[in-house]
Motif scaffolding. Structure first.
Motif, PDB file in Angstrom:
ATOM      1  N   ILE A  50      50.833 -79.496  65.130  1.00 54.88           N
ATOM      2  CA  ILE A  50      52.246 -79.763  65.409  1.00 54.88           C
ATOM      3  C   ILE A  50      52.732 -80.888  64.503  1.00 54.88           C
ATOM      4  CG2 ILE A  50      53.956 -80.488  67.127  1.00 54.88           C
ATOM      5  CD1 ILE A  50      52.041 -79.439  69.305  1.00 54.88           C
ATOM      6  N   ASN A  51      53.800 -80.640  63.773  1.00 56.36           N
ATOM      7  CA  ASN A  51      54.472 -81.673  62.981  1.00 56.36           C
ATOM      8  C   ASN A  51      55.824 -81.954  63.613  1.00 56.36           C
ATOM      9  OD1 ASN A  51      52.396 -81.745  61.103  1.00 56.36           O
ATOM     10  ND2 ASN A  51      53.470 -80.503  59.591  1.00 56.36           N
ATOM     11  N   GLU A  52      56.267 -83.192  63.492  1.00 57.29           N
ATOM     12  CA  GLU A  52      57.596 -83.575  63.966  1.00 57.29           C
ATOM     13  C   GLU A  52      58.417 -84.055  62.781  1.00 57.29           C
ATOM     14  OE1 GLU A  52      57.704 -86.324  67.236  1.00 57.29           O
ATOM     15  OE2 GLU A  52      56.117 -85.268  68.313  1.00 57.29           O
ATOM     16  N   ILE A  76      65.059 -84.597  66.771  1.00 57.66           N
ATOM     17  CA  ILE A  76      63.687 -84.227  66.454  1.00 57.66           C
ATOM     18  C   ILE A  76      63.537 -82.709  66.380  1.00 57.66           C
ATOM     19  CG2 ILE A  76      61.270 -84.384  67.218  1.00 57.66           C
ATOM     20  CD1 ILE A  76      62.482 -87.038  66.284  1.00 57.66           C
ATOM     21  N   TYR A  99      60.353 -79.867  66.131  1.00 55.11           N
ATOM     22  CA  TYR A  99      58.914 -79.654  66.262  1.00 55.11           C
ATOM     23  C   TYR A  99      58.547 -78.374  65.524  1.00 55.11           C
ATOM     24  CZ  TYR A  99      59.974 -82.732  70.157  1.00 55.11           C
ATOM     25  OH  TYR A  99      60.450 -83.761  70.920  1.00 55.11           O
ATOM     26  N   HIS A 100      57.491 -78.449  64.717  1.00 57.56           N
ATOM     27  CA  HIS A 100      57.007 -77.298  63.958  1.00 57.56           C
ATOM     28  C   HIS A 100      55.538 -77.107  64.311  1.00 57.56           C
ATOM     29  CE1 HIS A 100      56.075 -75.485  59.715  1.00 57.56           C
ATOM     30  NE2 HIS A 100      56.018 -74.578  60.656  1.00 57.56           N
ATOM     31  N   CYS A 101      55.239 -76.004  64.977  1.00 58.82           N
ATOM     32  CA  CYS A 101      53.886 -75.722  65.449  1.00 58.82           C
ATOM     33  C   CYS A 101      53.289 -74.554  64.676  1.00 58.82           C
ATOM     34  CB  CYS A 101      53.909 -75.343  66.926  1.00 58.82           C
ATOM     35  SG  CYS A 101      54.837 -76.465  67.991  1.00 58.82           S
ATOM     36  N   TYR A 125      56.661 -80.337  74.851  1.00 59.13           N
ATOM     37  CA  TYR A 125      57.489 -80.011  73.686  1.00 59.13           C
ATOM     38  C   TYR A 125      58.562 -78.990  74.065  1.00 59.13           C
ATOM     39  CZ  TYR A 125      54.242 -82.460  70.586  1.00 59.13           C
ATOM     40  OH  TYR A 125      53.488 -83.425  69.958  1.00 59.13           O
ATOM     41  N   LYS A 184      61.246 -80.735  76.117  1.00 55.15           N
ATOM     42  CA  LYS A 184      62.125 -81.547  75.269  1.00 55.15           C
ATOM     43  C   LYS A 184      63.111 -80.663  74.511  1.00 55.15           C
ATOM     44  CE  LYS A 184      58.731 -85.208  74.490  1.00 55.15           C
ATOM     45  NZ  LYS A 184      57.834 -85.805  73.483  1.00 55.15           N
ATOM     46  N   ASN A 193      66.344 -80.172  71.191  1.00 58.26           N
ATOM     47  CA  ASN A 193      65.503 -80.237  70.002  1.00 58.26           C
ATOM     48  C   ASN A 193      65.056 -78.828  69.626  1.00 58.26           C
ATOM     49  OD1 ASN A 193      64.704 -82.836  71.789  1.00 58.26           O
ATOM     50  ND2 ASN A 193      64.756 -83.350  69.645  1.00 58.26           N
ATOM     51  N   CYS A 242      62.264 -76.209  68.274  1.00 60.23           N
ATOM     52  CA  CYS A 242      60.810 -76.061  68.277  1.00 60.23           C
ATOM     53  C   CYS A 242      60.496 -74.719  67.628  1.00 60.23           C
ATOM     54  CB  CYS A 242      60.285 -76.106  69.715  1.00 60.23           C
ATOM     55  SG  CYS A 242      58.481 -75.999  69.836  1.00 60.23           S
TER      56      CYS A 242
END
Length: 162
Positions: free
Chosen positions: A77-79, A91, A93-95, A114, A117, A123, A125
């Motif tokens: 996971i990158n933010e 924000i 989120y990239h999973c 995640y 959120k 956000n 995702c």
């Protein structure tokens, strides 16, 4: 770039991206559709090399991410910090769950938080290889299937709301 509405029961929309130059237009259309449907959790499906990460990079750019967007294959996971919804800092989120062997592994990462959120705070995702964590996916999301047209090397994106 071409788009068409499918008559299937899930009401999908298809976009054809014939070149990398068309990618910003396609990503903006998908963002607009997701906003209209109020979908911030996106599932990206496609074979290796289909363009899931390339598409995510383009979406992040459209959402105001200034930093380098890379595949979270090893981090999972990158933010990123974006600039959308008329706010300077949101924000994203990239999973990428390609390396997940057991779906329960994502519970240790706090995947449910995640998703909460994304739903509560607006956000985004983006999830690559979501099929590997299917038992833990939220009830509602935008699914984007990316296929490579082997003849033209264009990408066909089929987008549907679930």
């Amino acid at each position: 770039m071409t788009s068409s509405l499918s008559n299937s029961s899930s009401h999908s929309i298809q976009f054809e991206c014939k070149s990398i130059a068309e990618l910003p237009q396609v990503t903006q259309k998908v963002i607009d559709l997701a906003n209209k449907l109020n979908k911030r959790i996106w599932i990206l499906e496609g074979d290796l090399g289909a363009g899931k990460t390339t598409f995510t990079k383009a979406v992040c750019k459209e959402l105001g991410v200034k930093e380098t967007v890379s595949s979270p294959t090893f981090a999972l996971i990158n933010e990123y910090e974006g600039n959308y919804d008329n706010q300077e800092s949101k924000i994203i989120y990239h999973c990428d769950f390609y390396r997940i062997n057991n779906p329960n592994e994502v519970l240790e990462l706090g995947i449910e938080e995640y998703f909460e959120k994304a739903e509560e705070n607006g956000n985004y995702c983006f999830i690559e290889w979501a099929s590997k964590i299917e038992p833990f996916l939220p009830e509602h999301y935008l699914q984007i299937d990316i296929e490579v047209n082997q003849t033209t090397n264009s990408r066909i994106l089929t987008v549907r709301s679930l």
